[in-house]
Design an enzyme around this catalytic site. Structure first.
Site, short mmCIF file in Angstrom:
data_model
loop_
_atom_site.label_atom_id
_atom_site.label_comp_id
_atom_site.label_asym_id
_atom_site.label_seq_id
_atom_site.Cartn_x
_atom_site.Cartn_y
_atom_site.Cartn_z
N SER A 1 0.82 -1.21 0.00
CA SER A 1 0.00 0.00 0.00
C SER A 1 0.86 1.27 0.00
O SER A 1 0.33 2.36 -0.19
CB SER A 1 -0.96 0.00 1.19
OG SER A 1 -0.23 -0.13 2.38
N HIS A 2 2.16 1.14 0.22
CA HIS A 2 3.05 2.31 0.14
C HIS A 2 4.07 2.14 -0.97
O HIS A 2 5.05 2.87 -1.03
CB HIS A 2 3.73 2.56 1.49
CG HIS A 2 2.72 2.88 2.54
ND1 HIS A 2 2.10 4.10 2.63
CD2 HIS A 2 2.16 2.10 3.48
CE1 HIS A 2 1.22 4.07 3.62
NE2 HIS A 2 1.23 2.87 4.14
N HIS B 1 2.28 13.86 1.39
CA HIS B 1 2.17 12.43 1.61
C HIS B 1 3.34 11.79 2.34
O HIS B 1 4.22 11.15 1.74
CB HIS B 1 1.90 11.64 0.31
CG HIS B 1 1.43 10.28 0.66
ND1 HIS B 1 2.07 9.14 0.27
CD2 HIS B 1 0.41 9.87 1.45
CE1 HIS B 1 1.45 8.09 0.77
NE2 HIS B 1 0.43 8.52 1.50
N SER C 1 4.24 8.76 4.00
CA SER C 1 3.57 7.46 3.81
C SER C 1 3.84 6.55 5.00
O SER C 1 3.45 6.89 6.11
CB SER C 1 3.98 6.85 2.47
OG SER C 1 5.30 6.45 2.45
N ASP D 1 5.32 0.19 13.42
CA ASP D 1 4.78 1.33 12.69
C ASP D 1 3.31 1.01 12.43
O ASP D 1 3.01 0.07 11.69
CB ASP D 1 5.55 1.45 11.38
CG ASP D 1 4.99 2.51 10.46
OD1 ASP D 1 4.29 3.40 10.94
OD2 ASP D 1 5.26 2.44 9.25
N ARG E 1 -6.99 2.47 6.11
CA ARG E 1 -7.99 2.89 5.12
C ARG E 1 -7.96 1.96 3.89
O ARG E 1 -8.98 1.52 3.39
CB ARG E 1 -7.67 4.32 4.68
CG ARG E 1 -8.69 4.94 3.74
CD ARG E 1 -9.86 5.38 4.53
NE ARG E 1 -10.88 6.09 3.80
CZ ARG E 1 -12.06 6.40 4.35
NH1 ARG E 1 -12.32 6.05 5.60
NH2 ARG E 1 -12.95 7.05 3.67
N GLY E 2 -6.74 1.69 3.44
CA GLY E 2 -6.58 0.87 2.23
C GLY E 2 -7.21 -0.50 2.39
O GLY E 2 -7.80 -1.05 1.45
N GLU E 3 -7.12 -1.09 3.60
CA GLU E 3 -7.68 -2.43 3.82
C GLU E 3 -9.20 -2.38 3.69
O GLU E 3 -9.83 -3.32 3.19
CB GLU E 3 -7.31 -2.94 5.20
CG GLU E 3 -5.90 -3.46 5.32
CD GLU E 3 -5.61 -3.92 6.74
OE1 GLU E 3 -6.49 -4.54 7.36
OE2 GLU E 3 -4.51 -3.62 7.21
N LEU F 1 8.89 -10.48 16.74
CA LEU F 1 9.08 -9.05 16.98
C LEU F 1 8.46 -8.25 15.85
O LEU F 1 8.51 -8.67 14.68
CB LEU F 1 10.58 -8.73 17.08
CG LEU F 1 11.31 -9.36 18.26
CD1 LEU F 1 12.78 -8.93 18.25
CD2 LEU F 1 10.66 -8.95 19.59
N PRO F 2 7.88 -7.09 16.15
CA PRO F 2 7.38 -6.22 15.09
C PRO F 2 8.53 -5.88 14.14
O PRO F 2 9.66 -5.67 14.59
CB PRO F 2 6.93 -4.96 15.83
CG PRO F 2 6.87 -5.30 17.27
CD PRO F 2 7.73 -6.49 17.49
P1 NDP Z 1 -0.17 -3.40 10.70
O1 NDP Z 1 -1.35 -3.56 11.59
O2 NDP Z 1 -0.05 -4.25 9.51
O3 NDP Z 1 1.17 -3.59 11.53
C1 NDP Z 1 1.49 -2.72 12.58
C2 NDP Z 1 2.78 -3.10 13.25
O4 NDP Z 1 2.56 -4.30 13.99
C3 NDP Z 1 3.93 -3.41 12.27
O5 NDP Z 1 5.10 -2.87 12.78
C4 NDP Z 1 3.94 -4.94 12.24
O6 NDP Z 1 5.23 -5.47 11.94
C5 NDP Z 1 3.55 -5.26 13.65
N1 NDP Z 1 2.94 -6.59 13.78
C6 NDP Z 1 1.99 -7.13 12.99
N2 NDP Z 1 1.67 -8.36 13.42
C7 NDP Z 1 2.45 -8.60 14.51
C8 NDP Z 1 2.60 -9.69 15.40
N3 NDP Z 1 1.89 -10.80 15.26
N4 NDP Z 1 3.49 -9.61 16.40
C9 NDP Z 1 4.23 -8.48 16.55
N5 NDP Z 1 4.15 -7.42 15.74
C10 NDP Z 1 3.27 -7.47 14.73
O7 NDP Z 1 -0.03 -1.86 10.25
P2 NDP Z 1 -1.17 -0.78 9.94
O8 NDP Z 1 -2.17 -1.40 9.03
O9 NDP Z 1 -1.64 -0.15 11.18
O10 NDP Z 1 -0.30 0.29 9.11
C11 NDP Z 1 0.35 -0.13 7.91
C12 NDP Z 1 1.23 0.97 7.39
O11 NDP Z 1 0.43 2.03 6.92
C13 NDP Z 1 2.21 1.58 8.39
O12 NDP Z 1 3.47 1.59 7.78
C14 NDP Z 1 1.69 2.98 8.63
O13 NDP Z 1 2.69 3.95 8.86
C15 NDP Z 1 1.03 3.25 7.32
N6 NDP Z 1 -0.03 4.28 7.46
C16 NDP Z 1 0.21 5.51 6.93
C17 NDP Z 1 -0.73 6.51 7.04
C18 NDP Z 1 -0.45 7.86 6.50
O14 NDP Z 1 -1.37 8.66 6.41
N7 NDP Z 1 0.75 8.20 6.14
C19 NDP Z 1 -2.01 6.27 7.70
C20 NDP Z 1 -2.13 4.96 8.27
C21 NDP Z 1 -1.17 3.98 8.13
P3 NDP Z 1 5.56 -6.09 10.47
O15 NDP Z 1 5.73 -4.90 9.58
O16 NDP Z 1 6.78 -6.89 10.66
O17 NDP Z 1 4.37 -6.94 10.09
#
Ligand code: NDP
Length: 340
Positions: A51-52, A124, A126, A182, A190-192, A308-309
């Protein structure tokens, strides 16, 4: 390029880079701006954060072509206080501002123990892990916050007000990539929700409400109503905090103001980002903080089912460097058309 397979086009990362660079340059970016934005999208593709990734490229190209975004931006750095720096993005895409601000922030954090960088006037912001991960790669600890467009209702409210307002955090490690998380402050990105609507899937009841304020599992109704913060009012409070830190604190727009400025044209939001950076070497346990942190990580990982995240991204990064990536054939064609 090895052709299409099941409507996917395979690209090496180098080919993905060239495709994006050519597209941005053709549509009005100079070399430096095309390089910075491309690097950011290809890095996201490499970590499989689609999505990015190149998904954003048509949006970026059209906003440069229309003149909304400055494809020749030359961001400038200003020291506002001993530990406060500002980068004015000159109406360009965020990555070129990040490139300009990184070293100034790292140096300032090492000098003071703590430093903050306010990015303003850029388009943006991201995913946030690239900027915090880069700081942790250099032994620093970092937090990042940004706003977007109003999608999330305040706790108890019915109308979108906050962005999905993400937060990034990174911690340095011994002989391992930094610990990075993050995440959005909304229950779902939103994208999901848009993808669920496109594919005819339901979303969890916690994702959002319809215009009548009632919880719903229909993504189309959520898109007409409002998303909700994760964990109910707790996520909404975090979204509010991010609005304040990445908006009024640094003199940038609220999510609602970014939408007003766009006038519903659907371009990327012009907003701000706050990064706070701490040098653990200047706090209480400069010789042991890394091994002390490792103790926590090994305690986490000693429990079956944990990870780990950030771990998912690092595995993907190694794999895509060798194997390349796949993008939808329709996106590939759209980009080629944009290159003319
Ligand atoms: P996710 O819910 O996919 O993941 C959030 C964090 O949780 C990630 O660091 C992920 O690590 C970690 N994680 C996921 N599953 C586990 C697990 N089982 N155990 C431990 N850690 C876990 O992210 P979001 O959907 O909330 O956001 C996705 C992206 O979208 C982000 O990069 C965010 O910055 C971006 N975003 C940008 C916006 C903007 O306006 N600029 C607005 C909203 C979101 P891993 O990556 O390793 O899976």
């Amino acid at each position: 390029m090895t052709g299409t397979q099941q409507e996917q086009v395979h690209l090496t990362l180098k080919q993905a880079y060239q495709l994006s660079f050519d597209c941005l340059q053709f549509n009005g970016c100079d070399d430096a701006n095309a390089h910075a934005a491309t690097q950011c999208m290809v890095t996201a593709e490499g970590d499989m954060c689609h999505s990015h990734g190149l998904f954003r490229l048509p949006w970026y190209a059209s906003s440069v072509k229309s003149g909304r975004v400055n494809g020749s931006a030359k961001p400038s750095v200003k020291q506002l206080a001993p530990a406060v720096i500002q980068v004015d993005g000159d109406r360009g895409f965020a990555p070129i501002g990040h490139g300009v601000g990184h070293e100034a922030l790292a140096d300032c954090a090492r000098a003071n123990g703590i430093a903050a960088l306010a990015f303003v006037n850029m388009f943006h912001i991201s995913a946030m892990w690239p900027e915090v991960e880069r700081l942790a790669d250099e032994g620093l600890c970092a937090f990042a916050f940004t706003t977007s467009y109003p999608y999330v209702a305040p706790a108890g409210g019915m109308k979108p007000l906050y962005g999905t307002n993400p937060m990034g955090f990174a911690w340095p490690r011994h002989d391992a990539p930094p610990l990075v998380f993050d995440q959005a402050s909304s229950a779902m990105a939103r994208g999901e929700i848009q993808i669920a609507a496109r594919d005819g899937h339901l979303v969890p009841e916690t994702a959002g409400i319809g215009p009548d304020g009632e919880n719903t599992t229909d993504p189309n109704v959520v898109l007409q109503g409002a998303q909700l913060g994760f964990g109910g009012y707790k996520g909404a409070s975090l979204a509010m905090m991010v609005e304040l830190l990445a908006g009024p604190l640094i003199g940038a727009a609220l999510s609602s103001e970014a939408l007003e400025e766009d006038r519903g044209n659907g371009g990327p939001p012009r907003g701000g980002e706050l990064i706070m950076c701490l040098d653990p070497g200047r706090f209480g346990d400069p010789d042991n903080f890394l091994s002390h942190g490792e103790r926590l990580f090994s305690d986490i990982l000693s429990q079956p089912g944990t990870r780990l995240p950030g771990a998912r991204r690092f595995v993907n990064r190694e794999r895509t460097a060798k194997e390349g990536i796949h993008i939808p054939g329709s996106l590939f064609e759209e980009i080629q058309e944009l290159i003319g």
